[in-house]
Design a protein around this motif. Structure first.
Motif, short mmCIF file in Angstrom:
data_model
loop_
_atom_site.label_atom_id
_atom_site.label_comp_id
_atom_site.label_asym_id
_atom_site.label_seq_id
_atom_site.Cartn_x
_atom_site.Cartn_y
_atom_site.Cartn_z
N LYS A 1 16.76 -9.62 7.47
CA LYS A 1 15.91 -10.79 7.52
C LYS A 1 14.81 -10.57 8.55
O LYS A 1 15.07 -10.27 9.72
N SER A 2 13.56 -10.68 8.14
CA SER A 2 12.42 -10.52 9.03
C SER A 2 12.13 -11.84 9.74
O SER A 2 12.03 -12.89 9.09
N LEU A 3 11.98 -11.77 11.06
CA LEU A 3 11.71 -12.97 11.84
C LEU A 3 10.26 -13.07 12.28
O LEU A 3 9.88 -14.03 12.95
N ALA A 4 9.44 -12.10 11.92
CA ALA A 4 8.04 -12.09 12.34
C ALA A 4 7.14 -11.97 11.12
O ALA A 4 7.40 -11.18 10.21
N SER A 5 6.09 -12.75 11.10
CA SER A 5 5.19 -12.76 9.95
C SER A 5 4.32 -11.52 9.93
O SER A 5 3.81 -11.09 10.97
N LEU A 6 4.13 -10.96 8.76
CA LEU A 6 3.20 -9.85 8.57
C LEU A 6 1.80 -10.39 8.29
O LEU A 6 1.65 -11.55 7.89
N PRO A 7 0.77 -9.59 8.49
CA PRO A 7 -0.58 -10.03 8.12
C PRO A 7 -0.65 -10.34 6.63
O PRO A 7 0.05 -9.71 5.82
N ASP A 8 -1.49 -11.30 6.27
CA ASP A 8 -1.61 -11.60 4.84
C ASP A 8 -2.30 -10.47 4.12
O ASP A 8 -3.05 -9.69 4.71
N LYS A 9 -2.05 -10.38 2.84
CA LYS A 9 -2.51 -9.21 2.07
C LYS A 9 -4.03 -9.16 1.91
O LYS A 9 -4.58 -8.11 1.62
N TRP A 10 -4.72 -10.29 2.11
CA TRP A 10 -6.16 -10.28 1.92
C TRP A 10 -6.89 -9.75 3.15
O TRP A 10 -7.90 -9.07 3.03
N HIS A 11 -6.39 -10.06 4.32
CA HIS A 11 -7.07 -9.62 5.54
C HIS A 11 -6.41 -8.41 6.18
O HIS A 11 -7.05 -7.62 6.87
N GLY A 12 -5.11 -8.23 5.96
CA GLY A 12 -4.41 -7.06 6.46
C GLY A 12 -4.46 -6.97 7.98
O GLY A 12 -4.67 -7.95 8.68
N LEU A 13 -4.27 -5.75 8.47
CA LEU A 13 -4.29 -5.49 9.91
C LEU A 13 -5.49 -4.61 10.20
O LEU A 13 -5.54 -3.45 9.81
N ARG A 14 -6.48 -5.16 10.89
CA ARG A 14 -7.72 -4.43 11.10
C ARG A 14 -8.04 -4.20 12.58
O ARG A 14 -8.85 -3.35 12.90
N ASP A 15 -7.45 -4.98 13.48
CA ASP A 15 -7.69 -4.80 14.91
C ASP A 15 -7.17 -3.43 15.32
O ASP A 15 -5.97 -3.16 15.25
N VAL A 16 -8.09 -2.54 15.74
CA VAL A 16 -7.73 -1.15 15.98
C VAL A 16 -6.66 -1.02 17.05
O VAL A 16 -5.67 -0.29 16.87
N GLU A 17 -6.82 -1.73 18.16
CA GLU A 17 -5.84 -1.57 19.23
C GLU A 17 -4.48 -2.09 18.82
O GLU A 17 -3.45 -1.49 19.14
N VAL A 18 -4.44 -3.20 18.09
CA VAL A 18 -3.16 -3.72 17.62
C VAL A 18 -2.53 -2.74 16.64
O VAL A 18 -1.31 -2.53 16.65
N ARG A 19 -3.34 -2.11 15.81
CA ARG A 19 -2.81 -1.11 14.87
C ARG A 19 -2.09 0.00 15.62
O ARG A 19 -1.02 0.45 15.20
N TYR A 20 -2.68 0.49 16.73
CA TYR A 20 -2.06 1.58 17.47
C TYR A 20 -0.83 1.11 18.24
O TYR A 20 0.18 1.83 18.32
N ARG A 21 -0.89 -0.09 18.82
CA ARG A 21 0.25 -0.57 19.60
C ARG A 21 1.42 -0.96 18.71
O ARG A 21 2.58 -0.88 19.14
N GLN A 22 1.13 -1.42 17.51
CA GLN A 22 2.19 -1.84 16.58
C GLN A 22 2.08 -1.01 15.31
O GLN A 22 1.86 -1.52 14.21
N ARG A 23 2.23 0.30 15.48
CA ARG A 23 2.04 1.22 14.36
C ARG A 23 3.00 0.91 13.22
O ARG A 23 2.68 1.13 12.05
N TYR A 24 4.18 0.40 13.54
CA TYR A 24 5.15 0.08 12.50
C TYR A 24 4.59 -0.94 11.51
O TYR A 24 4.85 -0.84 10.31
N VAL A 25 3.81 -1.90 12.00
CA VAL A 25 3.18 -2.87 11.10
C VAL A 25 2.01 -2.22 10.36
O VAL A 25 1.81 -2.45 9.17
#
Length: 492
Positions: free
Chosen positions: A137-161
């Protein structure tokens, strides 16, 4: 929402809705964090081999990337490590209890499903689900499919997402693995033996770099994370191995940039009875082979420009590269004349700089970034090459090369210095530089000199920066895009 899980952004958050579902599931006897799930197929196999497998039963597992409910009928997108497939769920097929579980799920949950492989009336390859198992069971929301994950620093810090929601990122790292495997296969097929040498060094050596320092309590000794495996690999040539290589991490306590990370992956190989020319041939053949395997062609497209890596690559002496780029011809110049030419170009050099040191500084500051290549820069000054063999007809220069492509130096190689007396003298000079404040100068390694006194055969050596090579072959402009977990400044 009850709290933000990470200060970087609102990307991942725990919310009351998901926590309530978790408690509700447990209260009903549903284990939200299950055990192993036996799968019959990878999702990609079901999609690519649908004509053969249509109508058969299958068991797959993965992460729920989309979920749509229309009364007693539901649809979902399930993603595993190979691809994505649609789930088709009906209450009359699954039963009220199992379908009720479907209604409790969220995007990001990991599930296992069993059912029949079908094509819907709209032509979508799907699994007609009759059994559904919640695995995580996932307790944390993922980015929505339309906007995704684009913040570069967040991408590197949370590579799993990043890997979950950006499939193109996952493909870069698949190719990275393919490149490293290709390097290993290329060398093994040519008779090289893969070896492992220490990461902790009593004396750092093999490159001009500032090391990381640590301490071993039992040995009561200061140790250094290795900056290069070179001196250990060359000891193996002394011991009788004739072709050796190592792929591994090096560590340098230096700056971070788009092409530098404090820990990085390198390949180094050494071949007895070879020389720099043999290593250049090995380099261009290796890069050409990897380009064919990874890119499907020796014509590599990088940032809109096509690079033909087919051998042979041009060989250009450093002093000639300086002339071609700046118009300044330093062949035959005195040290003073060279310093004056550097000043005219706006390149600062020490007042005692030699001709070779001036040539190197001008090259580094005015030439290197303009080398699209692929090209080998050859004939380096001895002052900046303490481990390379002097050229017999020009002892102020050494038989060394660096391969350049897309403005990046991707490696370093040379005919190895085997003269123990010359090596000791160069180490002593490096020690003087350290005493004068040069933190990147080589340390004196008496044991390596002792090994050379035993006798090392003539040899060629090569180091390849794997991360930069991966950047080139995957069309990435930042080293952080090819490192799964790059180093970042701590959050304030």
């Amino acid at each position: 929402m009850i709290r933000r899980q990470d200060g970087d952004s609102e990307l991942l958050r725990l919310d009351e809705h998901r926590l309530a579902k978790l408690e509700s599931l447990r209260a009903r006897g549903v284990e939200p964090y299950g055990g192993a799930f036996a799968r019959t197929h990878q999702i990609a196999e079901l999609v690519t081999d649908f004509d053969r497998l249509a109508g058969s039963r299958c068991r797959v597992a993965g992460r729920l990337m989309a979920r749509r409910v229309h009364g007693k009928v539901g649809f979902g997108d399930l993603q595993d490590g190979s691809g994505t497939i649609q789930l088709y769920l009906r209450e009359d097929r699954m039963g009220p209890e199992a379908y009720g579980l479907w209604n409790e799920l969220d995007m990001g949950d990991i599930v296992g499903v069993e059912g029949e492989l079908v094509r819907t009336r709209r032509g979508q390859i799907s699994i007609d689900v009759d059994q559904l198992t919640l695995l995580t069971k996932s307790l944390a929301s993922l980015p929505d499919k339309w906007h995704g994950l684009r913040d570069v620093e967040v991408r590197y810090r949370q590579r799993y997402v990043d890997l979950i929601v950006n499939p193109e990122v996952k493909e870069v790292f698949r190719r990275r693995s393919q490149i490293i495997t290709g390097i290993r296969r290329f060398l093994v097929d040519r008779g090289f033996l893969e070896v492992e040498t220490p990461i902790l060094h009593p004396i750092p050596g093999g490159a001009n770099a500032r090391p990381f320092v640590t301490y071993h309590n039992v040995l009561d000794a200061e140790l250094y994370l290795r900056i290069a495996p070179e001196l250990y690999l060359k000891r193996l040539l002394v011991g009788g191995f004739e072709k050796v290589f190592e792929i591994g991490k090096n560590f340098r306590n230096e700056g971070i940039s788009t092409t530098h990370n404090p820990e990085f992956t390198a390949m180094e190989c050494y071949e007895a009875y070879a020389d720099a020319e043999a290593m250049m041939k090995l380099t261009e053949e290796l890069v050409a082979a990897l380009a064919e395997e990874v890119c499907g062609s020796r014509q590599v497209t990088f940032q809109g420009r096509v690079y033909d890596v087919t051998p042979p690559w041009p060989r250009v002496p450093m002093i000639e590269a300086v002339r071609q780029q700046t118009g300044v011809d330093l062949r035959g110049a005195s040290d003073q004349e060279a310093r004056e030419q550097a000043a005219a170009l706006g390149v600062e050099v020490p007042p005692t700089a030699s001709l070779g040191e001036v040539v190197f500084e001008i090259f580094e500051r005015k030439v290197a970034d303009h080398l699209h290549g692929p090209v080998f820069i050859t004939d380096f000054p001895v002052e900046v090459s303490p481990l390379a063999r002097r050229k017999e007809d020009a002892p102020a220069w050494v038989d060394r090369f660096e391969p350049y492509v897309a403005g990046w130096e991707i490696g370093n190689g040379f005919s190895e210095l085997t003269d123990a007396l010359d090596q000791a003298a160069r180490f002593r000079h490096q020690a003087q530089l350290r005493a004068q404040g040069d933190e990147e100068a080589h340390f004196m390694d008496e044991d390596f000199v002792r090994a050379l006194q035993v006798g090392m055969p003539p040899a060629g050596g090569l180091g390849i920066g794997v991360d930069r090579l991966v950047m080139f072959l995957t069309n990435q402009t930042s080293i952080r895009e090819v490192l799964l977990f790059p180093h970042l400044r701590p959050k304030a």
